[in-house]
Each structure stands twice: as structure tokens, then as C-alpha cells.
Write a protein that holds these residues in place. Structure first.
Motif, PDB file in Angstrom:
ATOM      1  N   THR A  10     -50.968 -30.760  72.017  1.00  0.00           N
ATOM      2  CA  THR A  10     -49.832 -31.510  72.546  1.00  0.00           C
ATOM      3  C   THR A  10     -48.928 -31.926  71.400  1.00  0.00           C
ATOM      4  O   THR A  10     -49.411 -32.295  70.327  1.00  0.00           O
ATOM      5  CB  THR A  10     -50.310 -32.769  73.298  1.00  0.00           C
ATOM      6  N   VAL A  11     -47.614 -31.886  71.617  1.00  0.00           N
ATOM      7  CA  VAL A  11     -46.670 -32.447  70.664  1.00  0.00           C
ATOM      8  C   VAL A  11     -46.130 -33.748  71.256  1.00  0.00           C
ATOM      9  O   VAL A  11     -45.749 -33.796  72.426  1.00  0.00           O
ATOM     10  CB  VAL A  11     -45.513 -31.470  70.338  1.00  0.00           C
ATOM     11  N   LEU A  12     -46.156 -34.798  70.458  1.00  0.00           N
ATOM     12  CA  LEU A  12     -45.614 -36.094  70.869  1.00  0.00           C
ATOM     13  C   LEU A  12     -44.239 -36.246  70.225  1.00  0.00           C
ATOM     14  O   LEU A  12     -44.106 -36.164  69.002  1.00  0.00           O
ATOM     15  CB  LEU A  12     -46.539 -37.227  70.412  1.00  0.00           C
ATOM     16  N   LEU A  52     -50.840 -42.159  70.980  1.00  0.00           N
ATOM     17  CA  LEU A  52     -51.107 -41.477  69.719  1.00  0.00           C
ATOM     18  C   LEU A  52     -52.368 -42.029  69.059  1.00  0.00           C
ATOM     19  O   LEU A  52     -53.201 -41.260  68.560  1.00  0.00           O
ATOM     20  CB  LEU A  52     -49.909 -41.628  68.777  1.00  0.00           C
ATOM     21  N   SER A  80     -55.460 -40.691  70.801  1.00  0.00           N
ATOM     22  CA  SER A  80     -55.699 -39.289  70.474  1.00  0.00           C
ATOM     23  C   SER A  80     -56.238 -39.141  69.052  1.00  0.00           C
ATOM     24  O   SER A  80     -57.150 -38.348  68.805  1.00  0.00           O
ATOM     25  CB  SER A  80     -54.406 -38.485  70.629  1.00  0.00           C
ATOM     26  N   ILE A 103     -53.203 -34.593  70.599  1.00  0.00           N
ATOM     27  CA  ILE A 103     -51.903 -34.511  69.937  1.00  0.00           C
ATOM     28  C   ILE A 103     -52.101 -33.903  68.558  1.00  0.00           C
ATOM     29  O   ILE A 103     -52.864 -34.429  67.747  1.00  0.00           O
ATOM     30  CB  ILE A 103     -51.259 -35.903  69.819  1.00  0.00           C
ATOM     31  N   VAL A 107     -46.532 -34.693  65.690  1.00  0.00           N
ATOM     32  CA  VAL A 107     -45.665 -35.802  66.101  1.00  0.00           C
ATOM     33  C   VAL A 107     -44.274 -35.571  65.538  1.00  0.00           C
ATOM     34  O   VAL A 107     -44.112 -35.278  64.348  1.00  0.00           O
ATOM     35  CB  VAL A 107     -46.196 -37.158  65.594  1.00  0.00           C
ATOM     36  N   VAL A 134     -53.365 -34.368  62.066  1.00  0.00           N
ATOM     37  CA  VAL A 134     -52.095 -34.313  62.779  1.00  0.00           C
ATOM     38  C   VAL A 134     -50.940 -34.236  61.789  1.00  0.00           C
ATOM     39  O   VAL A 134     -50.972 -34.882  60.732  1.00  0.00           O
ATOM     40  CB  VAL A 134     -51.940 -35.563  63.672  1.00  0.00           C
ATOM     41  N   PRO A 171     -47.663 -25.934  70.900  1.00  0.00           N
ATOM     42  CA  PRO A 171     -48.258 -26.846  71.874  1.00  0.00           C
ATOM     43  C   PRO A 171     -48.108 -26.349  73.309  1.00  0.00           C
ATOM     44  O   PRO A 171     -47.107 -25.731  73.666  1.00  0.00           O
ATOM     45  CB  PRO A 171     -47.482 -28.146  71.653  1.00  0.00           C
ATOM     46  N   SER A 220     -45.214 -34.516  75.225  1.00  0.00           N
ATOM     47  CA  SER A 220     -45.020 -35.867  75.745  1.00  0.00           C
ATOM     48  C   SER A 220     -43.798 -36.435  75.047  1.00  0.00           C
ATOM     49  O   SER A 220     -43.830 -36.696  73.841  1.00  0.00           O
ATOM     50  CB  SER A 220     -46.261 -36.728  75.474  1.00  0.00           C
ATOM     51  N   TYR A 267     -47.971 -39.461  79.723  1.00  0.00           N
ATOM     52  CA  TYR A 267     -48.878 -38.672  78.890  1.00  0.00           C
ATOM     53  C   TYR A 267     -50.110 -38.279  79.685  1.00  0.00           C
ATOM     54  O   TYR A 267     -50.725 -39.126  80.343  1.00  0.00           O
ATOM     55  CB  TYR A 267     -49.277 -39.498  77.664  1.00  0.00           C
TER      56      TYR A 267
END
Length: 250
Positions: free
Chosen positions: A40-42, A57, A60, A70, A73, A148, A170, A174, A200
């Protein structure tokens, strides 16, 4: 109006997204192999909900090899200091088996060798979550190894470019933004199948059920205060989810 005392414990236990509650197995279950994680990319844009973004975040980061995690970011330059301040207060130790993960420790040694900027809690030592700044995953080895990456952007186009530049593509995004149109613009141009705006890890089951019934490949519905839609684009289908209050507010 009654006086209500706000305590630190209240902040530590905020349920920012009730749709996630009950899915704790995604965080606390058996550690998945790095290759099995769903990335996942935040993305935290200007004036996005920093408290919610930092909360998700931090959770995760505590379980970096959970099935859904995640891995990258992207944060707006104007928002970065405030987001990181909130994040630091929420970080917790990672499990012992993660701190002993060989590939992760190899990456940490590489980061130390190059003296790349990191975000962590030094007091936790080997048990601290780690974010490395301004370094892409391709510089950290093959695939995701529990660390990350974080990048800073100034414009919407730059956030899209940074996401495309990352070697780990990803599946989920989110996006936290005060501008719903900007969130859509980002979501539809980055290489993610599932786009969660101001939320999320919301269950996609309503979309799966509706698409299986209609067979059209496109749909839109509202369920439990969330708007769901599946869009057909030139580069494939995308699922978009957001709380309906977000759309009304924007």
C-alpha cells in the motif's frame, strides 16, 4: 454543556476507521513472507487528516510483514513536519521475530552504511520501526524487506511521479486530502487497483458482490456510509472507496 477531560489514552485508542476494526488479524497474525505482502502507498496531501494518517501508518509500521502493509509514504512538503510529529508519538516496538528478520537487518545495515536519513525511535533499538527518507525500494534490494520509504512532494503531479518511480508497485493507495478532486486525480493516475480516499483497508466485499451480480465491470453503490465504485479505464479497472461525509464536505 458538560466538561469532558481529554486524556492521552483517548488519543491512543481512537477508532479512526470503524471498517478496519475487526480485521486485526491483518496486523497481528502470522508474519507473511516479504513476497506475500500486499503493498500500500500512503499519500498525505496538503491539509489532509494528519491524525488518521499517522494512526494508520503507525499501526502498519508496528507489523511490517503483515499481509497488507504500507511500503511507501508520500507526504506534502507543507504537511511533513506535523505528520512526523504525530507519528513519533504513536510508534510502538515491532515484534521480536521481525527485529530478527535477516533481510530486514541487512537493509538496515545498508542504510547505516550510506547514512541515509531515517525516522525511528532510537530508544527502542532493534525493536524500532524504521522509515528511510528519499530513497526508493530499488536501492534497498529486491522487493520489500520490512523498511518503509518516504518521499516529499510539492505538487499533485510530483506525487504521481514519485509513486510511479518506486520499484514496488502498490496494489492499494490510501489518500488523505482536503480536496476530493485532487485525491481522485492522484488515485486515477497512479498504478494502484484499489483507491481509498480518507480511509484505509475498508472491505471491498460490497464491490465484489455487486460486480459478480451485474457482470458489467462498472458499478457504484453506498453501503454503511461508504461510497463504492468500480471504474473502467484505459489502463484497467480501479476500485474507489470513500466515506460519504468526505464527498459532502468537499
Amino acid at each position: 454543556m458538560p466538561y469532558i477531560k481529554i486524556t492521552q489514552d483517548m488519543f491512543n485508542n481512537i477508532e479512526y476507521d470503524r471498517a478496519v476494526i475487526g480485521q486485526s488479524e491483518k496486523l497481528t497474525g502470522k508474519m507473511a513472507n516479504a513476497s506475500e505482502c500486499t503493498p500500500t502507498v500512503l499519500i498525505v496531501a496538503d491539509k489532509g487528516d494528519l491524525n488518521a494518517a499517522a494512526y494508520h501508518l503507525a499501526r502498519s509500521l508496528q507489523y511490517p510483514f503483515a499481509p497488507e502493509v504500507i511500503v511507501t509514504v508520500l507526504v506534502a512538503e507543507s504537511t511533513r513536519p506535523a505528520l512526523l510529529e504525530r507519528l513519533q508519538a504513536l510508534l510502538k516496538p515491532i515484534p521480536a521475530d521481525v527485529s530478527q528478520h535477516a533481510e530486514r537487518n541487512k537493509i538496515l545495515a545498508l542504510i547505516a552504511k550510506h547514512n541515509w536519513e531515517t525516522i525511528s525511535i532510537p530508544e527502542l533499538g532493534a525493536n524500532s520501526p524504521v522509515i528511510v527518507c528519499d530513497v526508493t525500494h530499488e536501492h534497498l534490494g529486491n522487493g520489500y524487506n520490512g523498511v518503509v520509504t518516504l518521499h516529499t512532494f510539492r505538487t499533485i503531479q510530483e506525487s504521481i511521479s514519485l509513486c510511479v518511480k518506486e520499484s514496488i508497485k502498490p496494489v492499494n493507495a490510501s489518500i488523505w486530502s482536503s480536496n476530493h478532486a485532487s485525491a481522485y486525480e492522484i488515485g486515477l493516475k497512479i498504478p494502484c487497483i484499489n483507491i481509498f480516499i480518507d480511509c484505509y483497508q475498508v472491505s471491498l466485499e460490497p464491490l465484489k458482490t455487486t460486480n459478480a451480480t451485474t457482470g458489467t465491470g462498472t458499478c457504484a453503490l453506498v453501503e454503511q456510509n461508504y461510497h463504492y465504485e468500480t471504474l473502467k479505464l484505459q489502463n484497467g479497472a480501479k476500485n474507489v472507496v470513500f466515506p460519504i461525509g468526505t464527498a459532502i464536505a468537499n
